[in-house]
Design a protein around this motif. Structure first.
Motif, PDB file in Angstrom:
ATOM      1  N   TYR A  66       0.633  -0.870   0.592  1.00 44.06           N
ATOM      2  CA  TYR A  66      -0.065   0.111  -0.146  1.00 44.06           C
ATOM      3  C   TYR A  66       0.860   1.011   0.151  1.00 44.06           C
ATOM      4  CZ  TYR A  66      -3.569   3.609   1.108  1.00 44.06           C
ATOM      5  OH  TYR A  66      -3.762   4.616   1.510  1.00 44.06           O
ATOM      6  N   HIS A 169      -2.219   0.425  13.769  1.00 45.57           N
ATOM      7  CA  HIS A 169      -2.392  -0.966  13.289  1.00 45.57           C
ATOM      8  C   HIS A 169      -1.489  -1.994  13.909  1.00 45.57           C
ATOM      9  CE1 HIS A 169      -4.266   1.334  10.577  1.00 45.57           C
ATOM     10  NE2 HIS A 169      -3.355   0.979   9.394  1.00 45.57           N
ATOM     11  N   TYR A 210     -10.228  -5.354   8.554  1.00 46.16           N
ATOM     12  CA  TYR A 210      -9.318  -6.309   8.817  1.00 46.16           C
ATOM     13  C   TYR A 210      -7.811  -6.461   9.114  1.00 46.16           C
ATOM     14  CZ  TYR A 210      -7.859  -1.600   6.126  1.00 46.16           C
ATOM     15  OH  TYR A 210      -7.263   0.259   6.397  1.00 46.16           O
ATOM     16  N   GLU A 212      -5.226  -5.744   8.977  1.00 44.63           N
ATOM     17  CA  GLU A 212      -4.154  -3.830   9.458  1.00 44.63           C
ATOM     18  C   GLU A 212      -4.925  -3.121  10.885  1.00 44.63           C
ATOM     19  OE1 GLU A 212      -3.121  -1.927   6.174  1.00 44.63           O
ATOM     20  OE2 GLU A 212      -2.596  -4.617   5.199  1.00 44.63           O
ATOM     21  N   HIS A 213      -5.806  -3.406  10.767  1.00 41.77           N
ATOM     22  CA  HIS A 213      -6.925  -2.751  11.609  1.00 41.77           C
ATOM     23  C   HIS A 213      -6.953  -3.144  12.960  1.00 41.77           C
ATOM     24  CE1 HIS A 213      -8.448   0.465   8.581  1.00 41.77           C
ATOM     25  NE2 HIS A 213      -7.414   0.753   8.546  1.00 41.77           N
ATOM     26  N   ALA A 314      -7.307  -2.698   0.492  1.00 41.18           N
ATOM     27  CA  ALA A 314      -7.683  -3.604   1.860  1.00 41.18           C
ATOM     28  C   ALA A 314      -9.079  -4.015   2.629  1.00 41.18           C
ATOM     29  CB  ALA A 314      -7.084  -2.922   3.318  1.00 41.18           C
ATOM     30  N   LYS A 315     -10.052  -2.680   2.096  1.00 37.34           N
ATOM     31  CA  LYS A 315     -11.513  -3.007   2.707  1.00 37.34           C
ATOM     32  C   LYS A 315     -12.268  -3.951   1.501  1.00 37.34           C
ATOM     33  CE  LYS A 315     -11.866   1.751   1.538  1.00 37.34           C
ATOM     34  NZ  LYS A 315     -10.549   2.637   1.372  1.00 37.34           N
ATOM     35  N   ASP A 335      -6.933  -0.120 -10.234  1.00 40.80           N
ATOM     36  CA  ASP A 335      -6.372   0.434  -9.515  1.00 40.80           C
ATOM     37  C   ASP A 335      -4.673   0.974 -10.165  1.00 40.80           C
ATOM     38  OD1 ASP A 335      -5.684  -0.057  -6.142  1.00 40.80           O
ATOM     39  OD2 ASP A 335      -3.911   0.831  -6.918  1.00 40.80           O
ATOM     40  N   ASN A 336      -4.409   2.377  -9.416  1.00 41.59           N
ATOM     41  CA  ASN A 336      -3.412   3.103  -9.904  1.00 41.59           C
ATOM     42  C   ASN A 336      -2.200   3.044  -9.107  1.00 41.59           C
ATOM     43  OD1 ASN A 336      -3.399   4.777  -7.882  1.00 41.59           O
ATOM     44  ND2 ASN A 336      -4.316   6.252  -9.203  1.00 41.59           N
ATOM     45  N   THR A 337      -2.417   1.956  -8.332  1.00 42.67           N
ATOM     46  CA  THR A 337      -0.713   2.131  -8.046  1.00 42.67           C
ATOM     47  C   THR A 337       0.362   0.944  -8.157  1.00 42.67           C
ATOM     48  OG1 THR A 337      -1.712   2.309  -5.491  1.00 42.67           O
ATOM     49  CG2 THR A 337       0.244   1.168  -5.468  1.00 42.67           C
ATOM     50  N   LYS A 340       0.903  -2.885  -7.149  1.00 44.43           N
ATOM     51  CA  LYS A 340      -0.141  -3.994  -6.583  1.00 44.43           C
ATOM     52  C   LYS A 340      -0.798  -3.780  -8.440  1.00 44.43           C
ATOM     53  CE  LYS A 340      -2.446  -2.032  -2.845  1.00 44.43           C
ATOM     54  NZ  LYS A 340      -3.942  -0.634  -2.286  1.00 44.43           N
ATOM     55  N   GLU A 355      -5.130   2.029 -14.528  1.00 50.07           N
ATOM     56  CA  GLU A 355      -6.986   2.584 -14.880  1.00 50.07           C
ATOM     57  C   GLU A 355      -6.310   2.359 -16.491  1.00 50.07           C
ATOM     58  OE1 GLU A 355      -5.517   6.247 -12.690  1.00 50.07           O
ATOM     59  OE2 GLU A 355      -7.190   5.518 -10.941  1.00 50.07           O
ATOM     60  N   ASN A 372     -14.171   5.542  -0.517  1.00 52.44           N
ATOM     61  CA  ASN A 372     -14.055   6.475  -0.262  1.00 52.44           C
ATOM     62  C   ASN A 372     -13.273   7.527  -0.806  1.00 52.44           C
ATOM     63  OD1 ASN A 372     -12.340   4.521   0.042  1.00 52.44           O
ATOM     64  ND2 ASN A 372     -11.124   5.899   0.597  1.00 52.44           N
ATOM     65  N   LYS A 380     -13.005  11.079 -12.990  1.00 52.27           N
ATOM     66  CA  LYS A 380     -11.417  10.986 -13.162  1.00 52.27           C
ATOM     67  C   LYS A 380     -11.637  10.015 -14.695  1.00 52.27           C
ATOM     68  CE  LYS A 380      -8.181   9.601 -11.208  1.00 52.27           C
ATOM     69  NZ  LYS A 380      -6.912   8.124 -10.701  1.00 52.27           N
TER      70      LYS A 380
END
Ligand code: DWN
Length: 405
Positions: A66, A169, A210, A212-213, A314-315, A335-337, A340, A355, A372, A380
């Motif tokens: 992430y 976390h 999840y 991490e939370h 993650a969610k 996804d724009n990462t 990933k 994308e 979110n 976009k």
């Protein structure tokens, strides 16, 4: 289980079954993967909401996929946060600021021209490299009393420690507070930003659960934790980012500022809203959303429609795995990462594409697992010329948005 803030007995509020670590995207569909229980509990004695089972922080964060997205919404939040901290006297142009969980350093990069000195701390070696390459001084380590001692030697007593969406976390919340107390100057401020438990519960945001939370902080549970370390909440700031977040401003009790009336005001609202009934509604709504959303997707697919997810979040992994959705139902995730892309979401095995790739052959529907960022992403997609795809927003209850220009 036992409450990890006050050691009282905790009771289960929601069991989401087994799920893989949310950011453990696979390089190949054949890669081995593990799933672990996702059970949320609450403590009636201190208001804490926690995961029953914690995974090793080392396994979760040492090689982390992430990267904070370069988003307009987040940049606006950074501006508001800086304005709030500066106008209330928590941050000054000569402040020494340490950010814990600084990730690729986006927030510190924004803060740098407005303060004395910034230093990042993040446990993910791959992420620290990106931060350093962008000019943000970053220590690759977990934030605990040992690393705090080393940081104090390097930058001296710190005026402000910021912990944005990383404080929840860690399995033992006392460690980070102990570390902050040892690093902060006498009247220093500890600024903790998390997803706010009241928003999570009130908006049916069960996908925020999840591995991490490990905690879902409220004003009540944060005050209970701080009090055990001679600190107190002096102010707070609510934001809509990440589905509703809260910024806690803490200081040593008895030094500096007195708690603002804001804290009493929002604690009173929380006492009325964060009730046993609210937790029970949260749990039953999670199962209602699962049924509604699964039925909607099955209906669309039986009509020959294509559905992708938007956001390898993650969610989104919690949502997909709780619904039992796989690459048979949803062939691709956008996804724009870069880290990933080309990988596969854990357990659902949905391939992540960019994308740009998605724009060449867009689906009939996007299940917005990065809900979110709804407005920013829909804008976009439309601006890039896709007036075809419609958007399924899963939270607070599943609904479809056309939003055509
Ligand atoms: O607590 C955490 C939150 C703050 O961030 C971390 N433990 C993990 C992470 O949770 P998440 O993955 O649910 O967070 P985001 O920030 O909602 O993830 C957004 C994803 O959507 C990113 O992978 C980037 C992607 N994205 C995109 O593809 N196009 C985002 C935007 C804004 C876009 O335009």
């Amino acid at each position: 289980m036992v409450c990890r803030i006050c050691n009282s007995e905790a009771r289960e509020i929601l069991d989401l079954g087994f799920s893989p670590p949310a950011n453990s995207l696979l390089k190949s569909r054949a890669d081995p993967q593990e799933s672990y229980p996702l059970v949320v509990e609450t403590c009636d004695a201190c208001g804490n909401m926690q995961l029953r089972d914690c995974l090793s922080a080392h396994d979760l964060y040492k090689n982390y996929l992430y990267a904070t997205p370069d988003s307009k919404l987040l940049s606006q939040h950074y501006e508001r946060l800086l304005e709030y901290l500066s106008s209330n006297g928590y941050l000054h142009t000569d402040s020494v600021v340490v950010e814990v969980g600084s990730n690729v350093g986006l927030f510190l990069k924004y803060l740098k021209p407005h303060v004395g000195r910034v230093l990042g701390v993040d446990p993910a070696a791959n992420i620290c490299e990106i931060a350093r390459a962008s000019g943000v001084d970053t220590i690759c380590d977990f934030f605990d009393p040992n690393s705090a001692k080393a940081i104090r030697k390097q930058v001296g007593a710190t005026d402000v420690i910021v912990a944005r969406h990383c404080f929840a976390h860690n399995c033992d919340p006392h460690v980070m507070v102990q570390a902050a107390v040892s690093l902060l100057g006498e009247s220093g401020f500890f600024v903790i930003e998390n997803a706010y438990a009241l928003n999570t519960i009130a908006n049916n945001e069960f996908d925020q659960i999840y591995h991490e939370h490990m905690f879902y902080f409220s004003i009540r549970s944060m005050e209970a934790l701080l009090r055990l370390h001679g600190m107190r909440l002096v102010d707070l700031f609510l934001s809509s980012i990440h589905g509703g977040s809260i910024v806690f401003v803490a200081q040593r009790a008895g030094s500096g500022k007195l708690p603002k009336a804001t804290v009493d005001h929002y604690r009173a609202i929380e006492e009325k809203e964060l009730t046993t009934d609210a937790y029970q509604r949260f749990a039953s709504n999670a199962f209602a959303i699962r049924e509604q959303l699964r039925r909607l997707i099955d209906l669309l697919r039986s009509d020959g429609k294509t559905v992708y997810t938007y956001g390898a979040t993650a969610k989104g992994n919690t949502l997909l795995n709780f619904l039992g959705l796989t690459s048979q139902d949803i062939p691709l995730c956008v996804d724009n990462t870069p880290t990933k892309q080309g990988r596969f979401l854990p357990r659902s095995l949905i391939e992540v594409i960019s994308e740009e790739q998605a724009a060449t052959d867009p689906p009939d529907y996007y299940l917005l697992t990065a809900w979110n960022y709804k407005d920013e992403i829909i804008e976009k997609v439309r601006q890039r010329g896709n007036q075809h795809s419609e958007f399924i927003i899963p939270i607070p209850f599943p609904h479809i948005v056309e939003a055509r220009h």
